[in-house]
Write a protein that holds these residues in place. Sequence first.
Motif, mmCIF file in Angstrom:
data_model
loop_
_atom_site.group_PDB
_atom_site.id
_atom_site.type_symbol
_atom_site.label_atom_id
_atom_site.label_comp_id
_atom_site.label_asym_id
_atom_site.label_seq_id
_atom_site.Cartn_x
_atom_site.Cartn_y
_atom_site.Cartn_z
ATOM 1 N N ALA A 187 3.616 25.995 0.519
ATOM 2 C CA ALA A 187 2.747 24.808 0.575
ATOM 3 C C ALA A 187 3.632 23.586 0.401
ATOM 4 O O ALA A 187 4.669 23.642 -0.264
ATOM 5 C CB ALA A 187 1.673 24.849 -0.504
ATOM 6 N N HIS A 188 3.211 22.491 0.990
ATOM 7 C CA HIS A 188 3.973 21.253 0.835
ATOM 8 C C HIS A 188 3.075 20.037 0.621
ATOM 9 O O HIS A 188 3.567 18.920 0.538
ATOM 10 C CB HIS A 188 4.888 21.012 2.046
ATOM 11 C CG HIS A 188 4.149 20.919 3.349
ATOM 12 N ND1 HIS A 188 3.503 19.788 3.751
ATOM 13 C CD2 HIS A 188 3.961 21.834 4.327
ATOM 14 C CE1 HIS A 188 2.949 19.997 4.927
ATOM 15 N NE2 HIS A 188 3.205 21.227 5.299
ATOM 16 N N GLY B 206 -2.302 29.803 11.924
ATOM 17 C CA GLY B 206 -2.381 29.372 13.315
ATOM 18 C C GLY B 206 -2.239 27.883 13.496
ATOM 19 O O GLY B 206 -2.872 27.294 14.383
ATOM 20 N N LEU B 207 -1.394 27.263 12.683
ATOM 21 C CA LEU B 207 -1.190 25.814 12.757
ATOM 22 C C LEU B 207 0.222 25.437 13.208
ATOM 23 O O LEU B 207 0.601 24.270 13.106
ATOM 24 C CB LEU B 207 -1.464 25.171 11.390
ATOM 25 C CG LEU B 207 -2.933 25.135 10.957
ATOM 26 C CD1 LEU B 207 -3.034 24.689 9.497
ATOM 27 C CD2 LEU B 207 -3.725 24.186 11.846
ATOM 28 N N SER B 208 0.981 26.405 13.705
ATOM 29 C CA SER B 208 2.385 26.129 14.019
ATOM 30 C C SER B 208 2.702 26.290 15.503
ATOM 31 O O SER B 208 3.852 26.513 15.871
ATOM 32 C CB SER B 208 3.291 27.042 13.185
ATOM 33 O OG SER B 208 2.941 28.397 13.360
ATOM 34 N N ILE C 295 -5.197 27.293 -1.682
ATOM 35 C CA ILE C 295 -4.589 28.622 -1.746
ATOM 36 C C ILE C 295 -4.229 29.061 -3.158
ATOM 37 O O ILE C 295 -3.982 30.257 -3.387
ATOM 38 C CB ILE C 295 -3.339 28.698 -0.843
ATOM 39 C CG1 ILE C 295 -2.207 27.821 -1.391
ATOM 40 C CG2 ILE C 295 -3.698 28.298 0.589
ATOM 41 C CD1 ILE C 295 -0.911 27.912 -0.554
ATOM 42 N N ASP C 296 -4.229 28.154 -4.097
ATOM 43 C CA ASP C 296 -3.720 28.403 -5.450
ATOM 44 C C ASP C 296 -4.295 29.651 -6.111
ATOM 45 O O ASP C 296 -3.559 30.513 -6.604
ATOM 46 C CB ASP C 296 -3.991 27.173 -6.318
ATOM 47 C CG ASP C 296 -3.579 27.353 -7.764
ATOM 48 O OD1 ASP C 296 -2.490 27.899 -8.003
ATOM 49 O OD2 ASP C 296 -4.344 26.951 -8.661
ATOM 50 N N GLU C 297 -5.604 29.787 -6.143
ATOM 51 C CA GLU C 297 -6.233 30.832 -6.949
ATOM 52 C C GLU C 297 -5.970 32.243 -6.430
ATOM 53 O O GLU C 297 -6.149 33.222 -7.157
ATOM 54 C CB GLU C 297 -7.737 30.611 -7.044
ATOM 55 C CG GLU C 297 -8.488 30.727 -5.729
ATOM 56 C CD GLU C 297 -9.986 30.528 -5.892
ATOM 57 O OE1 GLU C 297 -10.616 31.355 -6.590
ATOM 58 O OE2 GLU C 297 -10.519 29.536 -5.335
ATOM 59 N N THR D 174 2.626 29.233 5.376
ATOM 60 C CA THR D 174 1.167 29.125 5.498
ATOM 61 C C THR D 174 0.739 28.669 6.885
ATOM 62 O O THR D 174 -0.220 29.206 7.458
ATOM 63 C CB THR D 174 0.622 28.162 4.431
ATOM 64 O OG1 THR D 174 0.916 28.718 3.141
ATOM 65 C CG2 THR D 174 -0.869 27.976 4.561
ATOM 66 N N GLU D 175 1.434 27.700 7.451
ATOM 67 C CA GLU D 175 1.058 27.201 8.775
ATOM 68 C C GLU D 175 1.153 28.295 9.824
ATOM 69 O O GLU D 175 0.378 28.320 10.786
ATOM 70 C CB GLU D 175 1.945 26.010 9.155
ATOM 71 C CG GLU D 175 1.606 24.715 8.441
ATOM 72 C CD GLU D 175 2.110 24.658 7.014
ATOM 73 O OE1 GLU D 175 1.789 23.703 6.301
ATOM 74 O OE2 GLU D 175 2.848 25.592 6.588
#
Length: 273
Positions: free
Chosen positions: A29-30, A225-227, A38-40, A220-221
């Motif tokens: 994460a950034h 499907g964000l990349s 996504i933390d939990e 994560t990306e």
Amino acid sequence: MSTHAEIKRVTVPQLRACKGQRKIAALTAHNFSTARIIDEYLDFILIGDSTAMVAYGLPNTLSITLEQIAQHTAAVVRATKHACIVADMPFGTYQESLEQAFRNAAYLVSHGADAVKLEGGAVMAPTIEFLVARGIPVLAHVGLMPQYVNTMGGYLAQGKTPDAAARILGDAKAHEQAGAFGVVLEGVAEALGTEITEQLSIPTIGIGASVSCDGQILVTEDMLGLSGERVPKFVKRYANLEESMRSAVQRYADEVRASKFPEPQHCFAVKRS
């Protein structure tokens, strides 16, 4: 008085204790928004130097700065309560000397990192030992090392020959002996990932390694499907958020241009008859 139980972060000793007990789930994460969501679900979150590519559109990980990683780390820390926070040490911030490595690792810890990650073979073992002895937990990274893209000749799978496999196994063992609490195995032959996991007493975190690893991490990306269309072979896409975002933005733009948004319920002090 509040009766809510205090949420405590996963600690480095707890991560290490997962070896042989349960699998470790991790993602990168950034930014605040992603980290909050996504933390939990995760044991640790990595502020990776992959931020250079997914957040800044750079061609590789080599040009992100320590200050940039520190600011992204602080944002992720503010967004999270549960996951252990690990920050990548950028290229050129720890290779020069032990003192340089400690100074820059301490800088990331001062921004909220619980541990740092660094890449390299057995040559980096003294650096790991130096940092751990001074209170900074270290996650090692061997195999395919993006910071070594120029010397490796690209993002190529590693450990395919007996000599290469033996070298990577030796690297991992050196880092364990130096005090690393875990080792990321990236882009290595599946059998090698299994062998290293069996021979180490500390957790292995796979990314393009083996299901036998003690845990897994992805960007994560990539998994959401964000990349873009091209993703590494080892990535499984669990969603296609790019398609969802495109659809939502198109609907928004269409409604704005058709004067369908905002509607009365989205406005203030609307007079009603």
